[in-house]
Design a protein around this motif. Sequence first.
Motif, short mmCIF file in Angstrom:
data_model
loop_
_atom_site.label_atom_id
_atom_site.label_comp_id
_atom_site.label_asym_id
_atom_site.label_seq_id
_atom_site.Cartn_x
_atom_site.Cartn_y
_atom_site.Cartn_z
N ASN A 3 -36.85 -19.11 -2.72
CA ASN A 3 -36.20 -18.93 -3.98
C ASN A 3 -37.05 -18.50 -4.90
OD1 ASN A 3 -33.71 -20.94 -3.48
ND2 ASN A 3 -35.31 -21.88 -2.47
N LYS A 4 -36.51 -17.73 -6.00
CA LYS A 4 -37.09 -16.92 -6.99
C LYS A 4 -37.08 -17.53 -8.42
CE LYS A 4 -37.84 -12.15 -5.10
NZ LYS A 4 -37.56 -10.91 -5.64
N ILE A 5 -38.39 -17.82 -9.09
CA ILE A 5 -38.18 -17.99 -10.41
C ILE A 5 -39.25 -17.04 -11.13
CG2 ILE A 5 -38.56 -19.89 -12.30
CD1 ILE A 5 -38.74 -21.93 -9.72
N GLY A 6 -38.58 -16.43 -12.47
CA GLY A 6 -39.21 -15.82 -13.30
C GLY A 6 -40.25 -16.77 -14.16
N VAL A 7 -41.59 -16.00 -14.67
CA VAL A 7 -42.33 -16.71 -15.35
C VAL A 7 -41.67 -17.20 -16.72
CG1 VAL A 7 -44.44 -16.43 -16.78
CG2 VAL A 7 -44.28 -15.84 -14.50
N ARG A 8 -40.84 -16.07 -17.29
CA ARG A 8 -40.19 -16.72 -18.39
C ARG A 8 -39.15 -17.66 -18.34
NH1 ARG A 8 -37.10 -12.03 -22.46
NH2 ARG A 8 -36.25 -13.75 -24.02
N GLU A 9 -38.46 -17.84 -17.35
CA GLU A 9 -37.36 -18.98 -16.82
C GLU A 9 -38.09 -20.03 -16.83
OE1 GLU A 9 -34.30 -20.31 -13.40
OE2 GLU A 9 -35.28 -18.41 -13.28
N LEU A 10 -39.25 -20.02 -15.89
CA LEU A 10 -40.12 -21.15 -15.77
C LEU A 10 -40.51 -22.05 -17.40
CD1 LEU A 10 -41.51 -23.37 -13.96
CD2 LEU A 10 -43.40 -21.51 -14.01
N VAL A 11 -41.15 -20.88 -18.09
CA VAL A 11 -41.54 -21.44 -19.48
C VAL A 11 -40.53 -22.05 -20.34
CG1 VAL A 11 -42.92 -20.71 -21.38
CG2 VAL A 11 -43.52 -19.90 -19.25
N GLU A 12 -39.45 -21.17 -20.34
CA GLU A 12 -38.22 -21.64 -21.30
C GLU A 12 -37.85 -22.83 -20.99
OE1 GLU A 12 -35.33 -18.46 -22.02
OE2 GLU A 12 -36.93 -17.21 -23.35
N PHE A 13 -37.63 -23.06 -19.57
CA PHE A 13 -37.16 -24.40 -19.24
C PHE A 13 -37.88 -25.73 -19.53
CE2 PHE A 13 -36.03 -27.87 -16.23
CZ PHE A 13 -34.74 -27.89 -16.49
N THR A 14 -39.31 -25.46 -19.14
CA THR A 14 -40.07 -26.36 -19.38
C THR A 14 -40.75 -26.92 -20.82
OG1 THR A 14 -41.71 -25.20 -18.92
CG2 THR A 14 -40.75 -26.54 -17.24
N LEU A 15 -40.88 -25.72 -21.79
CA LEU A 15 -41.51 -25.94 -22.81
C LEU A 15 -40.30 -25.71 -24.24
CD1 LEU A 15 -44.70 -23.67 -22.54
CD2 LEU A 15 -44.27 -25.90 -22.29
N ARG A 16 -39.07 -25.43 -23.81
CA ARG A 16 -38.26 -25.33 -24.98
C ARG A 16 -38.15 -26.71 -25.75
NH1 ARG A 16 -33.64 -21.19 -25.30
NH2 ARG A 16 -33.92 -20.96 -27.59
N SER A 17 -38.12 -26.49 -27.06
CA SER A 17 -38.23 -27.59 -27.97
C SER A 17 -37.35 -27.06 -29.39
CB SER A 17 -39.59 -28.19 -28.27
OG SER A 17 -40.42 -27.29 -28.85
N GLY A 18 -37.27 -28.01 -30.33
CA GLY A 18 -36.89 -27.59 -31.46
C GLY A 18 -35.66 -27.36 -31.83
N ASP A 19 -34.99 -26.65 -32.66
CA ASP A 19 -33.84 -26.43 -33.21
C ASP A 19 -32.72 -25.48 -32.33
OD1 ASP A 19 -34.31 -28.08 -35.27
OD2 ASP A 19 -34.66 -26.59 -36.67
N LEU A 20 -31.54 -25.81 -32.41
CA LEU A 20 -30.63 -24.71 -31.86
C LEU A 20 -30.13 -24.00 -33.29
CD1 LEU A 20 -28.83 -23.96 -29.38
CD2 LEU A 20 -27.20 -25.61 -30.34
N ASN A 21 -30.77 -22.69 -33.19
CA ASN A 21 -30.61 -22.15 -34.60
C ASN A 21 -29.84 -20.71 -34.27
OD1 ASN A 21 -30.57 -20.80 -37.20
ND2 ASN A 21 -32.27 -22.25 -37.73
N SER A 22 -28.80 -20.40 -34.43
CA SER A 22 -28.26 -19.02 -34.44
C SER A 22 -29.06 -17.84 -35.14
CB SER A 22 -26.69 -18.98 -34.39
OG SER A 22 -26.48 -19.21 -35.69
N LYS A 23 -29.53 -18.30 -36.24
CA LYS A 23 -30.33 -17.31 -36.98
C LYS A 23 -31.49 -16.87 -36.39
CE LYS A 23 -29.30 -18.28 -41.95
NZ LYS A 23 -30.13 -18.16 -43.13
N LEU A 24 -32.02 -17.49 -35.37
CA LEU A 24 -33.11 -16.92 -34.70
C LEU A 24 -32.70 -16.04 -33.70
CD1 LEU A 24 -35.23 -20.14 -34.26
CD2 LEU A 24 -35.70 -18.64 -35.81
N ASN A 25 -31.54 -15.71 -33.45
CA ASN A 25 -30.98 -14.71 -32.36
C ASN A 25 -31.13 -13.33 -33.16
OD1 ASN A 25 -30.10 -16.76 -30.70
ND2 ASN A 25 -28.07 -16.89 -31.69
#
Length: 786
Positions: A3-25
């Motif tokens: 199975n493949k996991i990208g580095v970005r996917e691994l980091v975002e899943f494990t370290l994501r924190s803070g607000d859900l804010n559409s302004k940051l899109n």
Amino acid sequence: MINKIGVRELVEFTLRSGDLNSKLNSNNTAQQGAKIHRKLQKKHGKGYQAEVPLSKNIKMNNINFKIDGRIDGLILKKHQAEIEEIKTSDIIFEDLPNSILQLYWGQVQAYAYLLMDANPEIKKAKLKLTYVQTPNEQITVKFKEISQAEAKHFFQSLINEYEEWLKLRSDIIDKRNKSAQLMKFPFTKFRKGQRELSVAVYKTIAFNKHLFAQAPTGTGKTISTLFPAIKGMGEKLCNRIFYLTAKQSTQNIAENTMNLMANKDLYIKSITITSKEKITFDEEKDLKPEDNPYMVGYYDRLKPAIKEVLGNENQITRDVVQKYAKKYMLDPFEFSLDLSLFCDVIICDYNYLFDPQVYLQRFFAVEDSNNVFLIDEAHNLVDRSRDMYSAELSDSKLNKLIKISKNNPDINDKLHRALKSFNQSFHINTKVLKDNNVDQINVTEPLDAFNKQVNKLVDKMHDWLKKDHPEDKLNDEILEYYFKLLHYQKINEYYDDTYTTRIYHDYNNNITIKLFCMDPSPHLSESLQLGGSAILFSATLSPMNYYQRVLGHEDNSLAFEIESPFPINNQQLISTNYIETTYKQRNNSINLIIESIYDMINSKNGHYIIFAPSNKYLSMIVKAFTTRYPNIKIIMQQSSMEDKERQAFINQFKNNQTETLVGFALLGGIFSEGIDLKYDDLIGVGIVSVGLPRLSAENNLIRDYFDKENGQGFEYAYQLPGLNNVMQAAGRLIRTNHDLGNIILMDRRFSKQRYQKFFPNNWNVKISYNKNNTKTLIDNFWNNKK
């Protein structure tokens, strides 16, 4: 299998924190980001390596994984290295929250570990974060250092966190697969045709094919597709099922089917994705993201909530999502999307796979042969997909936006000028209507100059929206038009010879520029390739080659059709050769129509539904019928009905079956498919006209497009869509082996070979040449059933 996991996917899943804010899109596209990457990379001299691939095979939870990624820039020295990560966004660097910076640094730290693990002589690395704020390309550079031991510790912490969630998911899968292997068909026996359909679905999944399946109303298509797909899960032929629907009613049937199998000891996690508009809490609808308590700190509360849901719930419906979202103060729509990552069956609308604006990126960024797509009532996808891949802009809002943006010139001046410039471009490009003294015109090429102005206005609006504004009214108006521009911008990327640019006046005399997709089949095919197999099924996929053409146009798709499971003599179909419902004859047809309705209901007390092709025609029929027969109870579909009103309409057919009730509804509308009236709930259906869509410029474009391809333009644009509505309406009558009734097809054209050649095999249509003949056929039918 690895199975493949990208580095970005691994980091975002494990370290994501803070607000859900559409302004940051960010408004940057992938192409823009790649262009900036290449530009910066070329500035470096010798010794700088760009796009350096890294990977490492590891085992997590006894499963083999390959973790890979690419370093944007690398400078190697004897015992150390400089690793550059380039990020682009239109947000000022100082405005980036720590939660986003943590992800940026986390990604480059993970690369540092992979590099030093592969090259142990490198003892430390300099980490370089290069941040480019667009569109001005203002560059901010930050540095950190990390040792080999620190990088190893960081990476291991990511793996430990990810492995915990991986084990949670794999435990669900193991338990699911064992129960799926043991699961038996949840009914005592298969209905006629169900076993054959189930076998066809199972084989389609096993061989990674696309199947078009027609199974008559009442066959039990939902269980006949979900059951074999889940059995396929037990045999590890697939790992996730997407049950895609056009309507909420069919989603409810899928939910009930999942509950049915769960009650037979199937262990499986299913979730229904409800649209954002319907599931969002009322108290958060008018709040900005930064003021919304369900979004502020969202990621800090997410993981405990997911664990509790998975520990306590198997069938995750809208009510379940809202219950836990309320408890943990989470936005319910986003929460449902995050929960779906841990679910086996995802019940959702078509657009989450097919619509380029709202498809589920977390599942469909790349192909996955373990995905199975079950596409219910697939005939609805024809028109829906044209809408998904078309886009339009109107001048109706522009003057208003220009007027409002005059206020507060210190903040709004650039926006105001951009709107005026765009408005000027809009009218230059639509001046062709006035020059030719026409209301509409079609152009085969995209409007390149106008499209550039769209891109410019998008950039100006995005800059304006990033700032805080006291004028909430202007903010809302700009945001609404901004999303329309983004949609237009996205669809323009698909423009090819399947498109036409339409410029026209609408009913309110506003001018519209529309990118109209006449043939979305290439895009549908591309979406279907995101899974290993797909089953597109409906009671009405006739003729099959038409649906195979317009819903994918793939040479190797399979076709399967089963006969009706119900006795053919339980229903009588009568075609009235003496009623003409063409537009010119509508006034003359009314008397014969209401007399035919009366003869049908007078033969036997009970419940009936009459379908007509337009609100105007329906109203004419109802008015004439109630005038002549004022004592007969009727109900009529209204032009707009809430869910409760729709249900109240249906419920009237489920009571007092021995009393006569006549319902009047729109052919092709909400009551002509997806409603289930069994036994004596409904004993007769009348269908007025062959259901042709109204003559329109767009239908004519579709006609001309397919005329050039295969000479069947009228059939593709008008006849077959109309007949589908007729067959769906007729399918409301017979739902079980015990159902009986008459279907009257009130249009002379039903007697013609060009229509009869498309009738289902179980339609044994009797042609009636006068009113008395129709009455005799109906009376004889009921006399023979006594």
